[in-house]
Design an enzyme around this catalytic site. Structure first.
Site, PDB file in Angstrom:
ATOM      1  N   ASP A  56       0.828  -1.205   0.000  1.00 10.30           N
ATOM      2  CA  ASP A  56       0.000   0.000   0.000  1.00 10.30           C
ATOM      3  C   ASP A  56       0.865   1.259   0.000  1.00 10.30           C
ATOM      4  O   ASP A  56       1.935   1.284   0.616  1.00 10.30           O
ATOM      5  CB  ASP A  56      -0.895  -0.028   1.260  1.00 10.30           C
ATOM      6  CG  ASP A  56      -2.101   0.884   1.125  1.00 10.30           C
ATOM      7  OD1 ASP A  56      -2.287   1.489   0.052  1.00 10.30           O
ATOM      8  OD2 ASP A  56      -2.845   0.997   2.118  1.00 10.30           O
TER       9      ASP A  56
ATOM     10  N   ASN B  61     -10.674  -2.921  -6.024  1.00  8.84           N
ATOM     11  CA  ASN B  61      -9.871  -1.998  -6.836  1.00  8.84           C
ATOM     12  C   ASN B  61     -10.512  -1.666  -8.191  1.00  8.84           C
ATOM     13  O   ASN B  61     -10.098  -0.712  -8.863  1.00  8.84           O
ATOM     14  CB  ASN B  61      -8.453  -2.544  -7.063  1.00  8.84           C
ATOM     15  CG  ASN B  61      -7.552  -2.434  -5.856  1.00  8.84           C
ATOM     16  OD1 ASN B  61      -6.640  -3.232  -5.655  1.00  8.84           O
ATOM     17  ND2 ASN B  61      -7.782  -1.430  -5.011  1.00  8.84           N
TER      18      ASN B  61
HETATM   19  C1  FPP Z   1      -1.646   0.247  -3.443  1.00 11.84           C
HETATM   20  O1  FPP Z   1      -1.224   1.568  -3.539  1.00 11.84           O
HETATM   21  C2  FPP Z   1      -1.245  -0.529  -4.617  1.00 11.84           C
HETATM   22  C3  FPP Z   1      -2.099  -1.136  -5.498  1.00 11.84           C
HETATM   23  C4  FPP Z   1      -3.558  -1.106  -5.378  1.00 11.84           C
HETATM   24  C5  FPP Z   1      -1.632  -1.819  -6.686  1.00 11.84           C
HETATM   25  C6  FPP Z   1      -0.504  -2.755  -6.433  1.00 11.84           C
HETATM   26  C7  FPP Z   1       0.206  -2.945  -7.682  1.00 11.84           C
HETATM   27  C8  FPP Z   1       1.528  -2.891  -7.842  1.00 11.84           C
HETATM   28  C9  FPP Z   1       2.529  -2.689  -6.784  1.00 11.84           C
HETATM   29  C10 FPP Z   1       2.044  -3.031  -9.190  1.00 11.84           C
HETATM   30  C11 FPP Z   1       1.972  -4.400  -9.784  1.00 11.84           C
HETATM   31  C12 FPP Z   1       2.715  -5.446  -9.037  1.00 11.84           C
HETATM   32  C13 FPP Z   1       3.222  -6.542  -9.624  1.00 11.84           C
HETATM   33  C14 FPP Z   1       3.682  -7.681  -8.799  1.00 11.84           C
HETATM   34  C15 FPP Z   1       3.346  -6.644 -11.063  1.00 11.84           C
HETATM   35  P1  FPP Z   1      -2.316   2.718  -3.605  1.00 11.84           P
HETATM   36  O2  FPP Z   1      -2.502   3.094  -5.025  1.00 11.84           O
HETATM   37  O3  FPP Z   1      -3.563   2.258  -2.905  1.00 11.84           O
HETATM   38  O4  FPP Z   1      -1.627   3.850  -2.801  1.00 11.84           O
HETATM   39  P2  FPP Z   1      -2.344   5.043  -2.015  1.00 11.84           P
HETATM   40  O5  FPP Z   1      -3.138   4.396  -0.894  1.00 11.84           O
HETATM   41  O6  FPP Z   1      -1.196   5.847  -1.527  1.00 11.84           O
HETATM   42  O7  FPP Z   1      -3.199   5.759  -3.008  1.00 11.84           O
END
Ligand code: FPP
Length: 241
Positions: free
Chosen positions: A19, A67
């Protein structure tokens, strides 16, 4: 890495809620896409390091069922990164003897994403050193309901519905429960992640945003885990015996 990790008590299964990509980008004046790109680089490094440390199962919460409510562009970008990851990492996964699995409803994913995941899963099916589970289009509650439906469809007698019979219908069938669950970015929630499997997991929460979760951070999480005494419902004295 400082090399202080005690190899004898490395968790067999680590599950991570990655996150903070968006906030990481925002703090640098970058787009959320850049945050997810940086998050993908971190994921690659963590996979490699866990494999080196002898972790047998690593589960990354990559895309939850919730998501889908994000802006369409962002969802598309996450899937693009996933396809890029599959193309770019297949060789490394094979070299490191890592098997890829998906936890979640694959049918709900775009065709190209399913295709690239299926390709890497079949190519790495024989790998044994570590299993990398990507939780994709995943919901812990839905996973539990799905298991209930599967057991009902089999017409099992109530007394035949044991924990083992139930666990065998989960996406994680055949894999041990997570020993350690890590969540980055200061949020203290489970967010519908591995609800059944998390029963006895240790939790490690850090303020660090996922793109900044480096080897030293992983080391801290493992040191925290190693300092905990896992009781599984027993008293401290019983565990010490
Ligand atoms: C959370 O950060 C992250 C996600 C919902 C997406 C996770 C995806 C990746 C790390 C990329 C793909 C991974 C692989 C293994 C290919 P957020 O966007 O919720 O952050 P925020 O809470 O600060 O907005």
């Amino acid at each position: 890495m400082t090399g202080t990790t005690d190899a004898s008590s490395v968790p067999g299964h680590i599950a991570i809620i990655m996150d903070g990509n968006g906030r990481w980008a925002q703090r640098r004046g970058l787009s959320r896409s850049e945050g997810h790109r940086a998050g993908t680089r971190t994921a690659k490094a963590v996979v490699t390091r866990c494999r080196e440390l002898g972790v047998r199962h690593l589960t990354l919460y990559t895309f939850s069922r919730e998501n889908w409510s994000r802006p369409k562009d962002e969802v598309g970008l996450i899937f693009d990164l996933l396809v890029e990851y599959m193309k770019g990492e297949l060789g490394n996964l094979l070299e490191q003897d890592i098997r890829l699995k998906v936890l979640g409803e694959m049918d709900g994913l775009p065709f190209v994403v399913r295709q690239s995941l299926s390709h890497v899963m079949s190519k790495t099916a024989h790998c044994r050193a570590m299993t990398l589970n990507l939780a994709l289009n995943y919901s812990g509650r839905e996973e539990i309901l799905r298991a209930c439906r599967a057991l009902a469809a089999k017409g099992l007698a109530p007394e035949a519905i044991t924990e083992d019979a139930f666990a065998a219908e989960l996406y994680t069938a055949g894999q041990p429960d997570p020993d350690l669950i890590i969540r980055t970015s200061g949020e203290l929630r489970l967010s519908n992640y591995l609800l059944f499997q998390a029963a006895y997991a240790e939790f490690y929460f850090t303020e660090t945003l996922w793109p900044d979760f480096d080897e030293a951070e992983l080391e801290r999480a493992l040191a925290h885990y190693q300092s905990r005494q896992r009781r599984f419902g027993k008293t401290g004295e019983q565990v010490a015996d």
